[in-house]
Design a protein around this motif. Structure first.
Motif, short mmCIF file in Angstrom:
data_model
loop_
_atom_site.label_atom_id
_atom_site.label_comp_id
_atom_site.label_asym_id
_atom_site.label_seq_id
_atom_site.Cartn_x
_atom_site.Cartn_y
_atom_site.Cartn_z
N VAL A 1 8.31 -7.97 3.49
CA VAL A 1 8.32 -9.22 4.27
C VAL A 1 9.32 -10.21 3.68
O VAL A 1 10.13 -10.81 4.41
N TYR A 2 9.30 -10.38 2.35
CA TYR A 2 10.21 -11.32 1.71
C TYR A 2 11.67 -10.88 1.83
O TYR A 2 12.58 -11.72 1.84
N ALA A 3 11.89 -9.58 1.94
CA ALA A 3 13.25 -9.07 2.09
C ALA A 3 13.75 -9.20 3.53
O ALA A 3 14.94 -9.01 3.80
N GLY A 4 12.84 -9.53 4.46
CA GLY A 4 13.23 -9.70 5.86
C GLY A 4 13.41 -8.38 6.59
O GLY A 4 14.07 -8.34 7.64
N TRP A 5 12.79 -7.31 6.08
CA TRP A 5 12.92 -6.01 6.74
C TRP A 5 11.83 -5.86 7.80
O TRP A 5 10.86 -6.58 7.83
N ASN A 6 12.02 -4.85 8.64
CA ASN A 6 11.04 -4.55 9.67
C ASN A 6 9.76 -4.05 9.01
O ASN A 6 9.76 -3.01 8.34
N PRO A 7 8.63 -4.73 9.19
CA PRO A 7 7.38 -4.31 8.53
C PRO A 7 6.86 -2.96 9.02
O PRO A 7 5.96 -2.39 8.41
N PHE B 1 6.67 -0.15 6.54
CA PHE B 1 5.78 -0.26 5.37
C PHE B 1 5.11 1.07 5.03
O PHE B 1 5.18 1.54 3.89
N LYS B 2 4.47 1.71 6.03
CA LYS B 2 3.76 2.96 5.76
C LYS B 2 4.72 4.07 5.33
O LYS B 2 4.39 4.89 4.46
N ALA B 3 5.92 4.09 5.95
CA ALA B 3 6.90 5.10 5.54
C ALA B 3 7.32 4.90 4.09
O ALA B 3 7.44 5.85 3.32
N PHE B 4 7.50 3.65 3.72
CA PHE B 4 7.87 3.32 2.35
C PHE B 4 6.76 3.75 1.39
O PHE B 4 7.02 4.31 0.33
N LEU B 5 5.52 3.50 1.79
CA LEU B 5 4.39 3.88 0.95
C LEU B 5 4.31 5.39 0.78
O LEU B 5 3.97 5.90 -0.29
N GLY B 6 4.59 6.14 1.86
CA GLY B 6 4.56 7.59 1.77
C GLY B 6 5.60 8.11 0.80
O GLY B 6 5.31 8.98 -0.04
N VAL B 7 6.80 7.56 0.88
CA VAL B 7 7.86 7.95 -0.06
C VAL B 7 7.47 7.58 -1.48
O VAL B 7 7.67 8.36 -2.42
N MET B 8 6.90 6.39 -1.63
CA MET B 8 6.49 5.92 -2.96
C MET B 8 5.40 6.82 -3.54
O MET B 8 5.41 7.14 -4.73
N LEU B 9 4.45 7.24 -2.68
CA LEU B 9 3.37 8.10 -3.15
C LEU B 9 3.90 9.43 -3.64
O LEU B 9 3.58 9.88 -4.75
N LEU B 10 4.75 10.06 -2.82
CA LEU B 10 5.31 11.35 -3.23
C LEU B 10 6.16 11.20 -4.48
O LEU B 10 6.09 12.03 -5.40
N GLY B 11 6.96 10.14 -4.52
CA GLY B 11 7.81 9.92 -5.68
C GLY B 11 7.01 9.69 -6.94
O GLY B 11 7.32 10.24 -8.01
N ALA B 12 5.94 8.89 -6.83
CA ALA B 12 5.12 8.59 -8.00
C ALA B 12 4.41 9.84 -8.51
O ALA B 12 4.32 10.07 -9.72
N VAL B 13 3.91 10.67 -7.59
CA VAL B 13 3.23 11.89 -8.00
C VAL B 13 4.20 12.84 -8.71
O VAL B 13 3.87 13.44 -9.75
N MET B 14 5.42 12.94 -8.19
CA MET B 14 6.42 13.82 -8.81
C MET B 14 6.84 13.28 -10.18
O MET B 14 7.03 14.05 -11.13
#
Length: 358
Positions: free
Chosen positions: A324-330, A333-346
């Motif tokens: 939101v603060y970056a002014g991106w399309n919210p 959000f879920k797509a970003f979280l999915g990438v973050m989840l997979l990245g964090a697990v790896m």
């Protein structure tokens, strides 16, 4: 011969070096590797990376008020992620956690308003209902031997339907009535949804609760017999039972802890917004589980910490508000979280393999 020469310095090192004498088969690993072996270290590095990323991509994040909002968003996830993480360490997980939050809030709101009672009566009854849901989930898992996935999926569907149907039946709407003018509301709001100023920045009390609960959970896991029971039943419940661990009590109490967390967050939502939408909560259980997984809790149980999910929840709050603060399309959000989840697990997997590699 050369192998003996290479092993010799490790055996004959001076005591001043701080290394313990070994038998040639093992040696004390460096501090860095021992730290990397901790399940929360990987998520801490990931959280730091996400924080730095949004500091650069979203300049408003650098403001104190913005950081308070990020921490508030993280706390509402983190308070629930803590009992969910303990349950996962114990070898189970709860798919009904998200809608259970709304069930608790609806119970307190409708009971107080429809019966014109002090809101604290509704709060106490909601606590009993939430603990009862947790007890029922745990009891069914223990007594039937069914996977907690199936049991709590059933609970999720039941609660979702009951939330909508009962709210429409009682109020004639999909939301509860405003209870802000009822007796006890102001006192309850101070407990569950108040805020205070720190250097001119408004800070929500849930942030304090989040950190206190995390400290308590860490102490329980590392310093108490109950914490040992959690790890034991998550690692191998049959072996745990063989050495005297009360497996049924431990698992049922862990589900009830999730119920307590659902009650607490439900009360916060109710006294923050004065009313509750009966259809909310769906999908939040995946957020709580993801925060725990990112925090280093294994889906197979027996491993994890309470500190890891704190950083996992912070990552979610950081991304949620940072977009939101970056002014991106919210919508991303879920797509970003999915990438973050997979990245964090790896990353966690790589860190653990690196730490255990000789």
């Amino acid at each position: 011969m050369s192998m003996t020469q290479h092993a010799e310095p490790a055996v004959t090192s001076p005591p001043a070096s701080g290394l313990r004498t070994t038998d040639g088969r093992t040696s004390e690993r460096p501090l860095a590797l021992r730290l990397l072996a901790r399940p929360e270290v990987g998520v801490f590095l990931g959280a730091a990376a996400v924080y730095v990323f949004f500091l650069i991509a979203a300049p408003p994040v650098r403001d104190g008020a913005s950081m308070a909002n990020i921490l508030y968003s993280s706390s509402t996830i983190g308070i629930m992620a803590l009992p969910v993480a303990l349950l996962m360490i114990g070898g189970e997980f709860d798919l009904s956690a998200g809608v259970a939050v709304i069930t608790s809030a609806l119970t307190a709101s409708m009971l107080s308003y429809q019966l014109t009672m002090n809101v604290w009566v509704g709060v106490i009854v909601a606590l009993l209902v939430s603990l009862g849901i947790g007890f029922l989930n745990g009891w069914m898992v223990v007594k039937t031997g069914l996977p907690s996935f199936l049991v709590t999926l059933g609970s999720f569907l039941i609660l979702q339907g009951v939330n909508l149907a009962v709210t429409k039946l009682v109020t004639g709407n999909v939301a509860t009535d405003d209870i802000s003018n009822m007796d006890g509301f102001d006192q309850a709001k101070k407990v569950f949804a108040s805020s205070f100023d720190v250097g001119g920045v408004n800070v929500k009390i849930t942030i304090i609760y989040w950190l206190v609960f995390a400290a308590i959970a860490t102490w329980v896991l590392l310093r108490t017999k109950y914490g040992n029971w959690i790890f034991a039943v998550g690692g191998n419940k049959d072996s745990a039972r063989a050495v005297g661990v009360p497996v049924a009590f431990t698992k049922i109490s862990l589900f009830m802890l999730v119920g307590f967390g659902a009650w607490f967050i439900g009360m916060h939502q109710l006294f923050s917004f004065n009313t509750v939408q009966s259809g909310e909560g769906v999908g939040q259980e995946l957020i709580y589980i993801s925060a725990a997984v990112i925090g280093g809790c294994l889906l197979t149980g027996g491993a994890g910490s309470a500190i890891g999910p704190v950083f996992g929840a912070f990552m979610f709050g950081m991304v949620q508000q940072g977009i939101v603060y970056a002014g991106w399309n919210p919508d991303w959000f879920k797509a970003f979280l999915g990438v973050m989840l997979l990245g964090a697990v790896m990353i966690n997997l790589w860190v653990q393999r690196t730490a255990t590699r000789r």
